[in-house]
Scaffold this active site. Structure first.
Site, PDB file in Angstrom:
ATOM      1  N   ARG B   2       7.192  17.740   3.437  1.00  0.00           N
ATOM      2  CA  ARG B   2       6.242  16.923   4.355  1.00  0.00           C
ATOM      3  C   ARG B   2       6.990  16.667   5.488  1.00  0.00           C
ATOM      4  O   ARG B   2       6.541  16.713   6.524  1.00  0.00           O
ATOM      5  CB  ARG B   2       6.177  15.436   3.600  1.00  0.00           C
ATOM      6  CG  ARG B   2       5.328  15.521   2.343  1.00  0.00           C
ATOM      7  CD  ARG B   2       5.263  14.247   1.778  1.00  0.00           C
ATOM      8  NE  ARG B   2       6.421  13.751   1.291  1.00  0.00           N
ATOM      9  CZ  ARG B   2       6.781  12.407   1.290  1.00  0.00           C
ATOM     10  NH1 ARG B   2       6.045  11.488   1.617  1.00  0.00           N
ATOM     11  NH2 ARG B   2       7.854  12.139   0.704  1.00  0.00           N
ATOM     12  N   SER B  29       3.194   8.746   4.883  1.00  0.00           N
ATOM     13  CA  SER B  29       3.584   9.494   3.610  1.00  0.00           C
ATOM     14  C   SER B  29       3.335  10.989   3.905  1.00  0.00           C
ATOM     15  O   SER B  29       4.064  11.886   3.540  1.00  0.00           O
ATOM     16  CB  SER B  29       2.716   8.985   2.516  1.00  0.00           C
ATOM     17  OG  SER B  29       3.058   7.659   2.041  1.00  0.00           O
ATOM     18  N   GLU B  50     -11.634   8.581   3.546  1.00  0.00           N
ATOM     19  CA  GLU B  50     -11.315  10.283   3.561  1.00  0.00           C
ATOM     20  C   GLU B  50     -12.656  10.825   3.601  1.00  0.00           C
ATOM     21  O   GLU B  50     -12.329  11.988   4.559  1.00  0.00           O
ATOM     22  CB  GLU B  50     -11.084  10.525   2.165  1.00  0.00           C
ATOM     23  CG  GLU B  50      -9.562  10.051   1.740  1.00  0.00           C
ATOM     24  CD  GLU B  50      -9.504   8.454   1.360  1.00  0.00           C
ATOM     25  OE1 GLU B  50     -10.754   7.943   1.011  1.00  0.00           O
ATOM     26  OE2 GLU B  50      -8.685   7.710   1.481  1.00  0.00           O
ATOM     27  N   PHE B  75      -7.217  13.093  -2.750  1.00  0.00           N
ATOM     28  CA  PHE B  75      -8.479  12.657  -1.890  1.00  0.00           C
ATOM     29  C   PHE B  75      -9.089  13.519  -0.922  1.00  0.00           C
ATOM     30  O   PHE B  75     -10.275  13.593  -0.857  1.00  0.00           O
ATOM     31  CB  PHE B  75      -7.921  11.494  -1.215  1.00  0.00           C
ATOM     32  CG  PHE B  75      -7.330  10.213  -2.080  1.00  0.00           C
ATOM     33  CD1 PHE B  75      -7.876   9.921  -3.245  1.00  0.00           C
ATOM     34  CD2 PHE B  75      -6.002   9.445  -1.748  1.00  0.00           C
ATOM     35  CE1 PHE B  75      -7.315   8.801  -4.020  1.00  0.00           C
ATOM     36  CE2 PHE B  75      -5.278   8.601  -2.588  1.00  0.00           C
ATOM     37  CZ  PHE B  75      -6.157   8.306  -3.569  1.00  0.00           C
ATOM     38  N   ASP B 109       2.651   7.455  -9.178  1.00  0.00           N
ATOM     39  CA  ASP B 109       1.449   6.658  -8.905  1.00  0.00           C
ATOM     40  C   ASP B 109       0.512   7.178 -10.168  1.00  0.00           C
ATOM     41  O   ASP B 109      -0.353   6.360 -10.386  1.00  0.00           O
ATOM     42  CB  ASP B 109       0.765   7.302  -7.823  1.00  0.00           C
ATOM     43  CG  ASP B 109       1.343   6.398  -6.705  1.00  0.00           C
ATOM     44  OD1 ASP B 109       1.887   5.316  -6.795  1.00  0.00           O
ATOM     45  OD2 ASP B 109       1.470   7.009  -5.261  1.00  0.00           O
ATOM     46  N   ARG B 159       5.405  16.305  -2.555  1.00  0.00           N
ATOM     47  CA  ARG B 159       5.781  15.307  -2.010  1.00  0.00           C
ATOM     48  C   ARG B 159       7.721  15.297  -1.866  1.00  0.00           C
ATOM     49  O   ARG B 159       8.174  14.974  -0.886  1.00  0.00           O
ATOM     50  CB  ARG B 159       5.448  13.926  -3.143  1.00  0.00           C
ATOM     51  CG  ARG B 159       6.473  12.434  -2.564  1.00  0.00           C
ATOM     52  CD  ARG B 159       6.122  11.683  -3.755  1.00  0.00           C
ATOM     53  NE  ARG B 159       6.061  10.488  -3.533  1.00  0.00           N
ATOM     54  CZ  ARG B 159       5.647   9.255  -4.052  1.00  0.00           C
ATOM     55  NH1 ARG B 159       5.443   9.539  -5.546  1.00  0.00           N
ATOM     56  NH2 ARG B 159       5.788   8.094  -3.806  1.00  0.00           N
TER      57      ARG B 159
HETATM   58  C1  LIG Z   1      -9.216   6.525  -1.875  1.00  0.00           C
HETATM   59  C2  LIG Z   1      -7.916   6.262  -1.558  1.00  0.00           C
HETATM   60  N1  LIG Z   1      -7.276   6.482  -0.316  1.00  0.00           N
HETATM   61  C3  LIG Z   1      -6.124   6.445  -0.081  1.00  0.00           C
HETATM   62  C4  LIG Z   1      -5.155   5.625  -1.015  1.00  0.00           C
HETATM   63  C5  LIG Z   1      -3.650   5.288  -0.475  1.00  0.00           C
HETATM   64  N2  LIG Z   1      -3.334   4.116  -0.598  1.00  0.00           N
HETATM   65  C6  LIG Z   1      -2.970   3.218  -1.644  1.00  0.00           C
HETATM   66  S1  LIG Z   1      -2.985   1.617  -1.350  1.00  0.00           S
HETATM   67  C7  LIG Z   1      -3.536   1.657   0.099  1.00  0.00           C
HETATM   68  C8  LIG Z   1      -3.590   0.675   1.244  1.00  0.00           C
HETATM   69  C9  LIG Z   1      -4.526  -0.509   0.793  1.00  0.00           C
HETATM   70  O1  LIG Z   1      -4.558  -1.406   1.500  1.00  0.00           O
HETATM   71  P1  LIG Z   1      -5.217  -2.738   1.184  1.00  0.00           P
HETATM   72  O2  LIG Z   1      -6.818  -2.377   0.516  1.00  0.00           O
HETATM   73  O3  LIG Z   1      -5.395  -3.573   2.177  1.00  0.00           O
HETATM   74  O4  LIG Z   1      -4.631  -3.214   0.115  1.00  0.00           O
HETATM   75  P2  LIG Z   1      -3.282  -4.367  -0.007  1.00  0.00           P
HETATM   76  O5  LIG Z   1      -3.082  -4.543   1.552  1.00  0.00           O
HETATM   77  O6  LIG Z   1      -3.886  -5.500  -0.648  1.00  0.00           O
HETATM   78  O7  LIG Z   1      -2.137  -3.872  -0.683  1.00  0.00           O
HETATM   79  C10 LIG Z   1      -3.837   3.122   0.540  1.00  0.00           C
HETATM   80  C11 LIG Z   1      -4.359   3.632   1.841  1.00  0.00           C
HETATM   81  C12 LIG Z   1      -5.730   5.257  -2.150  1.00  0.00           C
HETATM   82  N3  LIG Z   1      -5.050   4.637  -3.235  1.00  0.00           N
HETATM   83  N4  LIG Z   1      -6.917   5.666  -2.700  1.00  0.00           N
END
Ligand SMILES: Cc1ncc(C[n+]2csc(CCOP(=O)(O)OP(=O)(O)O)c2C)c(N)n1
Ligand SMILES: [Mg+2]
Lengths: 275, 307
Positions: B2, B29, B50, B75, B109, B159
């Site tokens: 990455r 990431s 996405e 995704f 994860d 990763r």
């Molecule tokens: C479809 C999808 N895209 C990307 C991710 C990676 N991801 C995990 S948490 C996150 C951010 C989430 O933000 P939010 O919904 O505001 O959650 P919080 O602030 O409550 O943790 C992302 C992009 C994922 N889990 N699922």
């Protein structure tokens, strides 16, 4: 049903165990877990109807954690309920553990939905609520979504359908902590005016302080009075709530505290009074 | 891998003024963040969306720009499958999908984040080419190569940082495998992180007097049918090795081009199941994809056959 004082006590332990698990695992999502604790504790210890011994009981209220990365908070609640044993708290994110990195209903059916792919929980909740109407059941379906998660198009597809089917038995809660991974929601992809958006989709909308137990309880009571439409409760929260150096810090979205940081955090979370 | 992606994008950004990068809230990431900082006018974060990511990428590419679109492989390939198929692959848009955290490398994860199907999904879309580089050097070479080739690509990156296999003199060629090690008793054809693990496995096997070759097949589509044909004549056993479902991945791709042969193809990978949480190394063991488990499996096949 627990009173406000009890809720606060439970929430304190849940915060502590949530962060304990993440620290022990060495990875996970502290920020969004801690912002959601008070909401989830209120649901499980004041609002919802369920039988701990029977996760498949047909008449149970359902809670769907759509923002699945907050699952350590859910596991900490399951620990309070006796579903999870103490030793298991040390197995978060380990192979074969029931405490997977995201909720896994094959291992832990109480979780209701295997989330982790954001944006999918609300559609599932619509289905559960719709089936409840078909079967003339009086259970409620609760679903917690992230504010960043609300950027997924599927959320709004679900929003339309919930209104069409007049799902007043569906209560959504948005954890409006203002942050996602890459930064603030309003700079990455603005979702405001969020309340207007949900209203425009035909939902009943309430805005509350997501760390205030009595506001959470009364919002849900109001939601239940609605006969026509689903309700979205926009709960304003603080990401990382309870740990001074995590509050509103975007980097603690997906980073475990170091052992040094845990020493400080555990004290702030009332570690000495727990155990 | 990455980190190399992030660095190479920076390099290319300076050379190609029409190179655009998009991400969906995981730029820290996927490492597109370094490009974002240096070229803020050519970087777009579309948020957690996405499908929108792929659609916007296709639209930008339609105006003659080179687009790199990044998110996690689960995704990129699954959530946005239809957008990749209709908006990118069908019109042959110049979008390079660089997907990180592939296979078991999504680690702790867990199942929902571990794409064991992405090679199968992307490989079966016409026009789409699929590459799984095996180390940092190859990752850089691949990115520099595909930026020159018009049309869609799916790049599958792991990763964790992986040991270096190639030196700088290596040149990646689309549709070509690389023989890393000759053997006598059989050959492993591997891609991605499995290549260095396969090399380790051969060391273990040597101690038991079993001499196995290794071929790096990062170019999964197009695949090196010619080399596979030669291998099938020279070796009695071909072992495919991938951190992907054995249905539809590298092993299947090899089977599709294997000529009528005496050689036996044994597919080593994820045996049609979902993932689990754990550290990368823990999971490799869990799925018997670590070097000793692979060596064990190969030994078993070869010894049983001799009897
Ligand atoms: C479809 C999808 N895209 C990307 C991710 C990676 N991801 C995990 S948490 C996150 C951010 C989430 O933000 P939010 O919904 O505001 O959650 P919080 O602030 O409550 O943790 C992302 C992009 C994922 N889990 N699922
Ligand atoms: Mg948020």
């Amino acid at each position: 049903m627990c009173d406000l004082k009890r809720l606060a006590e439970i929430a304190k332990r849940v915060r502590y165990n949530t962060l304990y698990m993440i620290t022990k695992a060495g990875s996970g999502h502290p920020g969004g877990s801690l912002s959601a604790v008070d909401i989830m504790v209120t649901l499980y210890f004041n609002v919802m109807r369920y039988k701990v011994e029977d996760p498949f009981w047909e008449d149970r209220d359902r809670f769907i954690l759509s923002k699945g990365h907050a699952c350590p908070a859910l596991y900490a609640i399951f620990y309070e309920l006796g579903i999870i044993k103490k030793e298991e708290l040390d197995t978060l994110r380990k192979p074969g553990s029931r405490l997977q990195g995201h909720p896994d209903i094959k291992k832990l059916p109480w979780a209701e939905f295997s989330s982790g792919s954001l944006g999918q929980g609300l559609s599932f909740a619509v289905g559960v609520a719709l089936a409840g109407k078909m079967d003339k059941k009086d259970y409620y379906t609760f679903v917690l979504i992230g504010d960043g998660e609300s950027q997924e198009g599927q959320i709004w597809e679900a929003a339309m359908s919930a209104r069409k089917f007049k799902l007043n038995n569906l209560i959504g809660i948005t954890d409006r902590n203002g942050l996602q991974i890459d930064g603030e929601t309003e700079s990455i992809m603005p979702i405001d005016p969020l309340a207007y958006k949900w209203r425009a989709f035909g939902w009943n909308v309430l805005e509350i302080d997501g760390h205030n137990f009595s506001q959470i309880i009364s919002a849900i009571e109001k939601a239940k009075e609605n006969k026509e439409s689903p309700t979205m409760i926009i709960a304003h929260t603080i990401k990382g709530k309870g740990v001074s150096f995590m509050e509103n810090v975007v980097d603690f979205h997906g980073k475990a505290p170091s052992s040094k940081e845990w020493e400080i955090a555990s004290v702030e979370l009332g570690g000495d009074s727990i155990e | 891998m990455r980190d190399v992606y992030g660095e190479t994008l920076l390099e290319l950004g300076k050379i190609y003024p029409n190179l655009i990068v998009l991400d969906a809230d995981v730029s820290k990431s996927t490492k597109t963040i370094s490009f974002a900082k240096t070229f803020p006018d050519r970087f777009f974060d579309v948020g957690i969306a996405e499908a929108n990511l792929m659609g916007i990428s296709a639209g930008i590419a339609s105006t003659g720009k080179i687009v790199f679109a990044s998110t996690f492989s689960v995704f990129a390939s699954g959530r946005a499958y239809d957008q990749v198929r209709q908006s990118i692959a069908y019109p042959n848009r110049n979008v390079k999908i660089v997907a990180t955290h592939c296979g078991v490398s999504a680690g702790e994860d867990g199942a929902m984040h571990q794409a064991f199907e992405d090679i199968a999904l992307m490989r079966s879309i016409s026009n789409m080419r699929v590459i799984a580089p095996s180390d940092g050097v190859e990752t850089r070479k691949v990115i520099k190569k595909i930026v020159e080739i018009p049309g869609p690509f799916y790049l599958r990156l792991a990763r964790p940082a992986t040991p270096v296999i190639f030196d700088e003199s290596y040149e990646f060629e689309l549709g070509k495998g690389t023989i890393l090690r000759e053997g006598k008793d059989g050959v492993i054809i591997a891609c991605g992180v499995m290549t260095y693990i396969a090399l380790e496995a051969t060391e273990i096997l040597l101690k038991d007097g079993i001499d196995i070759g290794v071929v790096n097949m990062s170019s999964i589509k197009p695949i090196d049918a010619e080399l596979i044909s030669i291998l099938s004549k020279n070796y009695r056993y071909i072992f495919s090795c991938e951190d992907h479902n054995i249905i539809g991945g590298l092993g299947s791709a090899i089977a599709e081009v294997l000529p009528p042969t005496e050689a036996r193809l044994i597919r080593i990978g994820i045996n049609d199941e979902f993932g689990d949480s754990g550290k990368f190394e823990e999971l490799l063991k869990f799925y018997k994809l670590d070097s000793s488990s692979i060596a064990e499996r190969i030994k078993e096949v070869i010894l049983n056959d001799r009897i």
